[in-house]
Structures are given as structure tokens and as C-alpha cells.
Design an enzyme around this catalytic site. Structure first.
Site, PDB file in Angstrom:
ATOM      1  N   ASP A  30      19.101 -30.227 -15.689  1.00  0.00           N
ATOM      2  CA  ASP A  30      19.496 -28.915 -16.205  1.00  0.00           C
ATOM      3  C   ASP A  30      20.336 -28.205 -15.155  1.00  0.00           C
ATOM      4  O   ASP A  30      19.834 -27.787 -14.124  1.00  0.00           O
ATOM      5  CB  ASP A  30      18.247 -28.086 -16.517  1.00  0.00           C
ATOM      6  CG  ASP A  30      18.520 -26.928 -17.464  1.00  0.00           C
ATOM      7  OD1 ASP A  30      19.347 -26.073 -17.092  1.00  0.00           O
ATOM      8  OD2 ASP A  30      17.922 -26.887 -18.541  1.00  0.00           O
ATOM      9  N   HIS A  51      24.719 -31.383 -26.996  1.00  0.00           N
ATOM     10  CA  HIS A  51      24.739 -30.204 -26.138  1.00  0.00           C
ATOM     11  C   HIS A  51      25.839 -30.282 -25.082  1.00  0.00           C
ATOM     12  O   HIS A  51      26.515 -29.281 -24.808  1.00  0.00           O
ATOM     13  CB  HIS A  51      23.370 -30.045 -25.465  1.00  0.00           C
ATOM     14  CG  HIS A  51      23.255 -28.828 -24.601  1.00  0.00           C
ATOM     15  ND1 HIS A  51      23.119 -27.552 -25.118  1.00  0.00           N
ATOM     16  CD2 HIS A  51      23.294 -28.678 -23.244  1.00  0.00           C
ATOM     17  CE1 HIS A  51      23.055 -26.680 -24.126  1.00  0.00           C
ATOM     18  NE2 HIS A  51      23.162 -27.337 -22.984  1.00  0.00           N
TER      19      HIS A  51
END
Length: 412
Positions: free
Chosen positions: A227, A322
């Protein structure tokens, strides 16, 4: 009474005391003792620092700490509402208190009226970052100095915002590599202003502890995904994306060297995420779980090939993955991510919740962050398992020099 007198004396003109002057636009580095002989951070999976608890981040400088700082292991975000009748003098008083106490705590010294001074002796790279919500400018009668972008983010179709995680007149971002250090700093800074402001919400987060992984390893969220792979270079040519300058982005000159802080609290639907097999999870994000590499690459930081197709002619990286939806070819649509995981246990009839405290810094959130968030809201496979439940925007003033207080350019 002695404590009150000491605090009053401070505001009567006694100069602030604190650490050495910090760097301006470069990545802030901790002043840490040497590691154990024969080892270094990152060797053998990240050997622990011998003196991680005594590592210090400079407080004074052109920019506030906790922004370009190498992210610490623990986070506490505390938002406040000003009490009725607050004025510019109220805000100056709060800023003087927080500046003085933050300068002390970040170097491992107790706050001025600290009742638990023994808890302040482990700085562990503590940083304290202050931000202003729209209410500050109204209370101070300084609406003309409020940046145009300082307002709630526009509504996104995926939002399910809860009032208890939104807004705020003031915010403190408190980070360190030790949970006790963070908890003590929160207590000191909150109780010193409780007659001037009340806590609106508190968000706590965590990453891997210092020394558990090689330095520079991208964090993983609780879905297991890396992330924050794509980040601007805060120490190089991308610095203009982070710090406000003298132009239109800053609103007015007082913010030059400051930035904006956006907090998005994102709940993760881990129970249904667990139902996906590994290939399906990788398709949702567009990256391999093992190493974070894009599905078209071999290493985490490889550029994804969005034109690549498989033997059947379908895109290797899904059109709604994403990684594709969050990507932009516009140089200005970038921002610094400083996210943390959260994990709230169930209790008293309230179900548990896990997720991400998504923290970003950028010169102008409307120009840099909002376009990407809109694309994600429109079509992102990850939306099935992520739900934004909190949102807040703050203006972060520049740093200060010894003898000044944070925000003096705005309130002075």
C-alpha cells in the site's frame, strides 16, 4: 498554582526552548544512535536499531515534521472542536502551548506541566504535526486567509461517511516508533487545551515496527497488499507537489512551506475478501501479492504495461483494476501517502472493524487528490471490499524556528 504561573510566564514573552533547527525541504532523518556492531537496518530482513527509543526527529525547521519524515510505526490523529467563544487569542494560546510541549516531547523531555515526566524519556522519533480546519479561520476572523481548497471533499458515490469520523477545527498528527510515547504525547497535548477545545475524534493506526523489515519496505494493509508503492520524491524534483508555494495554491502567503492534510478512514470488508482466491485478489488490485509487482512486471516499482493483453486478447491488468484506476498521466495528480492500518476489536454490542487510516499530504487536494478519488469511485474493483466512512481536510502551516510558535504567520 505553580504550574499555572509557569505556563503564564511562557506566554508573557519567555522564549521557547527546544531542539536544533531542522532541514527545509529534504526528507527528515532521525538522529539515532549507531546500530548493534556488525548489523544495520535492512540487513538480514532488517536488524533492529540498538537505540531506536532514543532516535530524535528535529522539531524546528521550515516544514513541520511527520510529513516528509520516514513513517513511524504508530499513529494517533486527534481532531478537536473549538469551544464556544474561541477567538484569535484563543488560537494563539493553543499554538503556543502545543509548540512548546511538542518541542520538548520530541527531544525526549517532559512537557512544561507534565505530570508523568518519566514517560517522556523515550522520544522514539516522535513527531507532532498541527493542522487547521475551516472553523479556525472563522473563529479567528481570518476568512480571507483561508485557502480555497480548505473544505470537505466533494461527495463520492462510494462514501458511507459517519459524522463521528469527519471534520474538525484542529488536528494533531502524533507519530512515533513506540506506542507508549504516542499515548503519553496525546495525553499531554490534549489535557493542556481541554479548557479551550474538546476532542471530536481519535484515530489510531499502526505499521510494522522499526527494525522488523528492511528500511524502505512498502507497508502492507490488512488485505495483505502493498500500500503506497507510487510516491512523489519529497526530497527531489517533486517537492512542489507537497509544499505550498507563494502562488495561487497557497491561498495566501502564510501557508508557504506548509501543505494540506486529508484523512480518509476506510473500512475493509475482510470477511468477504477472504472468500477470494489468490489470483482473484491480484486481479482486483493489479499487483502480485508476493512482491507487489504489477501483473505485467517483475518488481514492485516497475511501471505497469496497461496495453498488455493475454492469449485470449483480454487486458492482463483489468480495465477496473485499482492500479489502473488510480494511475494518472498528469504530473500534477500525485500526492504523498502516509497510511496506517487500524484494527478495532468488537465490544459492548459493537462489531469489530479493520481498515486503513488513509493519510495524504499535497499542496492542493482539489487539484491533486480529488480527480483520482473520483476515478476510483466511478469504477474500481476494490470498491466491493473498501468503504470510506470518514473524511476530513486540514491546512497544515509551515514549521517554525526556535522562539516562534506554529501558525505565527497566520495569527501574528
Amino acid at each position: 498554582m505553580a504550574e499555572v504561573s509557569r505556563r503564564s510566564a511562557l506566554f508573557g514573552g519567555v522564549g521557547l526552548v527546544g531542539g536544533a533547527l531542522g532541514g527545509a525541504l529534504a526528507m527528515r532523518g532521525a538522529q539515532a544512535p549507531s546500530p548493534d556492531p556488525g548489523s544495520a537496518p535492512g540487513e538480514g530482513g532488517g536488524a533492529p536499531w540498538a537505540g531506536v527509543g532514543q532516535a530524535v526527529e528535529t522539531f524546528y525547521g521550515a516544514n513541520q515534521g511527520g510529513i516528509a519524515t520516514v513513517p513511524q510505526a504508530r499513529l494517533a490523529l486527534v481532531a478537536f472542536d473549538l469551544l464556544a467563544g474561541a477567538s484569535r487569542s484563543t488560537l494563539v494560546r493553543i499554538m503556543r502551548i502545543w509548540t512548546d510541549d511538542a518541542a520538548r516531547l520530541t527531544r525526549g523531555a517532559p512537557g512544561l506541566t507534565d505530570t508523568e515526566p518519566e514517560l517522556a524519556t523515550v522520544p522514539a522519533r516522535l513527531t507532532v504535526t498541527v493542522g487547521y480546519g475551516p472553523g479556525v479561520f472563522e473563529a479567528a476572523g481570518l476568512q480571507a486567509r483561508r485557502p480555497e481548497w480548505l473544505a470537505p471533499l466533494p461527495p463520492f458515490s462510494v462514501d458511507r461517511l459517519e459524522e463521528g469520523w469527519c471534520g474538525g477545527d484542529l488536528v494533531l498528527q502524533i507519530c512515533a516508533d513506540d506506542e507508549v510515547t504516542v499515548a503519553h504525547a496525546v495525553r499531554v497535548l490534549v489535557k493542556e487545551v481541554r479548557e479551550l477545545a474538546q476532542v471530536r475524534w481519535v484515530q489510531r493506526g499502526f505499521r510494522r515496527g522499526m527494525g522488523t523489515q528492511a528500511l524502505g519496505t512498502t507497508m502492507r494493509n490488512l488485505m495483505g497488499q502493498v500500500d503506497g508503492t507510487v510516491q512523489p520524491d519529497v526530497a527531489g524534483v517533486d517537492v512542489g507537489l507537497l509544499w505550498a508555494g507563494p502562488g495561487p495554491r497557497s491561498g495566501t502567503g502564510w501557508l508557504e512551506g506548509g501543505t494540506s492534510l486529508v484523512v480518509r478512514r476506510i473500512r475493509l470488508e475482510l470477511d468477504t475478501w477472504d472468500e477470494l482466491d489468490r489470483p482473484a485478489r491480484e486481479q482486483v488490485v493489479g499487483r502480485r501479492l508476493a512482491d507487489g509487482a504489477p501483473l505485467t512486471g517483475t518488481a514492485e516499482h516497475d511501471d505497469p504495461d496497461l496495453e498488455a493483453v493475454n492469449t485470449l486478447g483480454f487486458p492482463v491488468i483489468d480495465v477496473a483494476a485499482h492500479i489502473r484506476r488510480s494511475r494518472s498521466e498528469k504530473p500534477g495528480e500525485r500526492f504523498l501517502r502516509r497510511g496506517y492500518n487500524y484494527d478495532e476489536p468488537p465490544g459492548a454490542g459493537v462489531p469489530g472493524s479493520s481498515g486503513l487510516v488513509f493519510v495524504t499530504f499535497q499542496a492542493d487536494p482539489v487539484a491533486q487528490l480529488v480527480p483520482i478519488q473520483q476515478r476510483l469511485a466511478e469504477m474500481d474493483l476494490l470498491n466491493t471490499w473498501t468503504t470510506p466512512i470518514g473524511s476530513a481536510v486540514f491546512a497544515v502551516p509551515p514549521g517554525c524556528q526556535e522562539g516562534e510558535y506554529l501558525g505565527h504567520g497566520l495569527f501574528g
